[in-house]
Design an enzyme around this catalytic site. Structure first.
Site, PDB file in Angstrom:
ATOM      1  CB  SER A  42      12.861  17.729 -39.345  1.00 30.16           C
ATOM      2  OG  SER A  42      13.833  16.716 -39.360  1.00 30.16           O
ATOM      3  CG  ASP A 329      10.834  10.748 -34.027  1.00 30.29           C
ATOM      4  OD1 ASP A 329      12.052  10.833 -34.316  1.00 30.29           O
ATOM      5  OD2 ASP A 329       9.984  11.535 -34.487  1.00 30.29           O
ATOM      6  CG  HIS A 332      13.057  13.769 -35.406  1.00 30.14           C
ATOM      7  ND1 HIS A 332      12.071  12.958 -35.922  1.00 30.14           N
ATOM      8  CD2 HIS A 332      13.427  14.593 -36.399  1.00 30.14           C
ATOM      9  CE1 HIS A 332      11.840  13.285 -37.188  1.00 30.14           C
ATOM     10  NE2 HIS A 332      12.657  14.272 -37.496  1.00 30.14           N
TER      11      HIS A 332
END
EC number: 3.1.1.-
Length: 367
Positions: A42, A329, A332
């Protein structure tokens, strides 16, 4: 489950920087552009998980992701912007990707992906499958451009990787037969071995210039800081041990590849150190919060509920000023943090990105 920081600002800051070393024609398109092909998790998922059958926790095509600059969710796991004037690097699975886009590069990365096939099996695009997708792109380019031009594109391109952290978190989230049946060191060797295989395959296909980030300090992300509810705020030591082994072994592998593979050149950014410094001394880098997330719920907003991704009943909190925060978050980073790290990858000194930085790789012309 861990899901690592995304490429949004990384790639697009890098693309902006590339503009200074390329020519532009009358249509404002780069005419001598080295492509950027991206593999990983990610950190670099530009939205591929939007197009696979996976659970919501592996996607971010929901509000408030994208709120700051895109103004709508894109599937990228940050609120960072797309500011480049160059053709954007698309997710590989995006419909109607044309071969002309592929000549500038493409992202094969998938949030939650690992180097091992068993890591979140069936929910992500693992590194081996990403390699197969790259081979499909090669076939398309050969059909469209011919062998000689495709070879030129691949030899001048830069191949950017960040992978491994999900493999080290997975055994603590699910049943890992590989982890249970091997020593910790052997398990790390399996992860690095799979990464090495993909690097060698890309090299065989013509790749010569590679960029890498080592595994970041995700044992100290907001999500990890609340794993032990008796020690809120303490880093998750079982994962830290595996990440430390990985980061000590991987540079030796790259040095060996440079000795063995003619023309192999690489940049390795010490992402673990760069991010650790910001977690531990946020004010030094312009942040007020280094351990609490902007979006989420629970202690430190470390529960991954941002955007009600695990259901509306859970709810989530959202900070007022995202620029105060290092983490957007539970795992991230924010746009501001991405900007800082991207600059270190692109043009960082040898103590943080070596033996080349990414700018030097793009400028490098191999004979």
């Amino acid at each position: 489950m861990v899901r690592l920081v995304l490429i949004i600002f990384f790639v697009y800051t890098i693309i902006l920087s590339i503009g200074s070393i390329n020519c532009i024609d009358n249509n404002n398109l780069v005419t001598n552009q080295a492509a950027l092909f991206v593999f990983g998790d990610s950190l670099f998922d530009a939205g591929n998980n939007n197009y696979i059958n996976t659970v919501s926790s592996f996607r971010s095509n929901i509000w408030p992701y994208g709120q700051t600059n895109f103004k709508f969710p894109t599937g990228r796991l940050s609120d960072g912007p797309e500011k480049a004037w160059l053709p954007s690097i698309p997710p590989n699975l995006q419909p109607n990707n044309g071969n002309n886009q592929f000549t500038y590069g493409v992202s094969f990365a998938s949030a939650g992906a690992g180097a091992l096939a068993e890591s979140f099996l069936g929910m992500v695009i693992n590194l081996g499958t990403q390699l197969n997708n790259f081979k499909d792109v090669e076939k398309s380019l050969r059909s469209e451009l011919g062998d000689a031009e495709t070879k030129r594109v691949f030899s001048r391109a830069v191949y950017l990787f960040h992978i491994g952290a999900n493999d080290y978190f997975y055994p603590f989230s699910a049943n890992s037969s590989t982890f249970k049946s091997n020593s910790k060191e052997k398990f790390v060797d399996f992860v690095i071995g799979n990464i090495t295989f993909v690097i060698e395959e890309v090299y065989k296909m013509g790749g010569r210039k590679f960029g890498f980030l080592n595994v970041g300090p995700y044992e100290c992300s907001p999500n990890s800081l609340i794993r032990d509810r008796t020690k809120i705020g303490s880093c998750f030591k079982p994962v830290a041990e595996l990440i430390d082994m990985h980061n000590k072994k991987f540079p030796d592998v790259l040095r060996r590849l440079q000795r063995q593979l003619s023309g192999f050149r690489y940049a390795l950014h010490d992402y673990h150190t760069s991010l650790s410094e910001r977690i531990n001394s946020p004010s030094k880098y312009g942040f007020k919060e280094g351990k609490k997330a902007c979006c989420g719920s629970g202690p430190l907003r470390g529960i991954n509920t941002c955007g009600n991704r695990i259901g509306p009943s859970q709810g989530y909190g959202l900070c007022e000023n995202v620029t105060d925060y290092l983490f957007y978050d539970s795992s991230h980073l924010t746009e501001k943090a991405h900007r800082q790290i991207a600059e270190l990858i692109w043009n960082g000194p040898p103590n943080v990105t070596r033996p080349y930085n990414l700018k030097a790789l793009f400028e490098l012309r191999l004979t």
